[in-house]
Design an enzyme around this catalytic site. Structure first.
Site, mmCIF file in Angstrom:
data_model
loop_
_atom_site.group_PDB
_atom_site.id
_atom_site.type_symbol
_atom_site.label_atom_id
_atom_site.label_comp_id
_atom_site.label_asym_id
_atom_site.label_seq_id
_atom_site.Cartn_x
_atom_site.Cartn_y
_atom_site.Cartn_z
ATOM 1 N N LYS A 109 45.189 -4.056 -0.065
ATOM 2 C CA LYS A 109 44.901 -5.243 -0.870
ATOM 3 C C LYS A 109 45.130 -6.516 -0.066
ATOM 4 O O LYS A 109 44.373 -7.487 -0.207
ATOM 5 C CB LYS A 109 45.743 -5.251 -2.145
ATOM 6 C CG LYS A 109 45.312 -4.188 -3.126
ATOM 7 C CD LYS A 109 45.748 -4.483 -4.538
ATOM 8 C CE LYS A 109 45.130 -3.451 -5.482
ATOM 9 N NZ LYS A 109 45.656 -3.544 -6.836
ATOM 10 N N LYS A 139 37.482 5.603 -4.951
ATOM 11 C CA LYS A 139 37.837 5.823 -6.347
ATOM 12 C C LYS A 139 37.135 4.807 -7.252
ATOM 13 O O LYS A 139 36.985 3.639 -6.869
ATOM 14 C CB LYS A 139 39.362 5.655 -6.471
ATOM 15 C CG LYS A 139 39.930 6.135 -7.780
ATOM 16 C CD LYS A 139 41.430 5.870 -7.832
ATOM 17 C CE LYS A 139 41.844 5.748 -9.287
ATOM 18 N NZ LYS A 139 43.230 5.433 -9.492
ATOM 19 N N LYS A 174 38.318 -0.366 -11.846
ATOM 20 C CA LYS A 174 37.974 -1.302 -12.910
ATOM 21 C C LYS A 174 37.851 -2.723 -12.392
ATOM 22 O O LYS A 174 37.363 -3.591 -13.096
ATOM 23 C CB LYS A 174 38.976 -1.201 -14.055
ATOM 24 C CG LYS A 174 40.395 -1.618 -13.736
ATOM 25 C CD LYS A 174 41.272 -1.367 -14.952
ATOM 26 C CE LYS A 174 42.747 -1.392 -14.657
ATOM 27 N NZ LYS A 174 43.255 -2.555 -13.962
#
Ligand code: TRP
Length: 344
Positions: A116, A199, A202
């Protein structure tokens, strides 16, 4: 099973982005299946949603949305505690106390932090992004959680939680229960439709990356029909990265319809990738239909959700308070009780 014998379980999802069938298949569905065996807390982890920038105008609405989705998917508020993390201030407090027993090196090694942080402008990477897993440890440890149902991307954070708990217990006395990770069922890892090697997320903004739990049947069909496949034609499970798209569609199908891989493959013998996509779109839409209907009912009545979140937070506060109290005490803080005896 008696109250005392039930295992304490804690899990949570951040109110950021739009929840996907990956969240449903990989997490929420497991929570629903096991809620009667456990003493469970299902949290909307809103304090975690501000670690990499967020929109203040939508945080509250997103928090309600995730809580409503938990219930719509079948989490029973009479069985499990549903609450927002920020409503129980013990999370932030314990988060700080544990921050001070966690070596920075442990946090810098976290792969999620590295990934991140690499995606952001280095000058904007917040301390919160680094400390994120410490807050997660606080969430879990506050309730003497024994098992944490999460996807395997959270396994490293769980191991860190165990390390922090052990370090604290060693330094200040045995307070924390060491939690176990509870991985979802085999095959419950849903990948991105547009990129089956990562993956399903969202937070991914690309169109047709995911099916979201609140998508209408038309959106569902569009996303599934556009899913990446390969130049072959055999509808079979496979570990070959080249065939990850078809494998992912079959995984989704199996997760929602049931049966073994052999059953699923037998069903698709002689059928095309197009048939597979149609079947997946249909079963996803059928699965989401009752969830969306229930969601509409829940959100039509604002007080219903308010009451659930308020009583969930009350119950969580009650459970968290003694743990936090012991932590302050063992760390040697001046007890607030001593001041309460003073007559002003
Ligand atoms: N980090 C988790 C995720 O991104 C969310 C989370 C926060 C969590 N606190 C938790 C999960 C405590 C389980 C237990 O999926």
């Amino acid at each position: 099973m008696t109250e005392q014998k039930r295992k304490r379980v804690f899990s949570g999802i951040q109110p950021s982005g739009d929840l996907t069938i990956g969240n449903y298949i990989g997490a929420i569905r497991q929570w629903v299946q096991h809620q009667h065996e456990f003493n469970a807390l299902y949290c909307v982890v809103d304090l975690h949603a501000i670690t990499a920038g967020h929109d203040p105008a939508s945080l509250a609405a997103k928090t309600r949305e995730v809580a409503a989705i938990y219930i719509a998917c079948g989490i029973d508020p009479a069985q499990s505690i549903i609450f927002a993390q920020s409503h129980v201030t013990a999370h932030a407090e314990l988060g700080w106390l544990l921050t001070c027993v966690t070596p920075i090196g442990w946090l810098q090694r976290m792969t999620q932090f590295k990934d991140k942080a690499a995606k952001q402008d280095a000058a904007n990477v917040s301390n919160g992004l680094l400390s994120y897993p410490v807050l997660m440890a606080a969430d879990i440890l506050l309730y003497h959680t024994e098992a944490v149902p999460v996807g395997d991307d959270q396994k490293q954070h769980l191991e860190l939680t165990r390390d922090i708990a052990q370090r604290f217990n060693h330094m200040y006395g045995e307070i924390f229960t060491i939690p176990e990770v509870m991985l979802p069922l085999e095959g419950a890892r849903v990948m991105g439709l547009d990129n089956p090697l990562t993956k399903m997320s969202k937070s991914e903004k690309t169109q047709y990356h995911a099916v979201h739990l609140l998508d209408n049947p038309d959106q569902i069909r569009k996303s599934v029909m556009r899913a990446v496949t390969d130049s072959g034609s055999l509808v079979t499970f496979s570990n070959d990265p080249e065939r990850a798209g078809v494998n992912n569609l079959l995984t989704i199908y199996q997760a929602l319809v049931g049966g073994t891989q052999a059953d699923v493959e037998a069903y698709f013998v002689g059928k095309s990738y197009g048939d597979l996509k149609k079947a997946v779109a249909e079963v996803v839409a059928e699965t989401l239909k009752p969830i969306q209907a229930r969601y509409a009912e829940i959100t039509a009545d604002e007080t219903y959700l308010n009451e659930i979140l308020a009583s969930g937070a009350d119950r969580a506060r009650e459970l968290a308070a003694p743990t936090l109290q012991s932590v302050y005490q063992n760390m040697g803080f001046l007890p607030v009780k001593q001041l309460q005896q003073v007559k002003l």
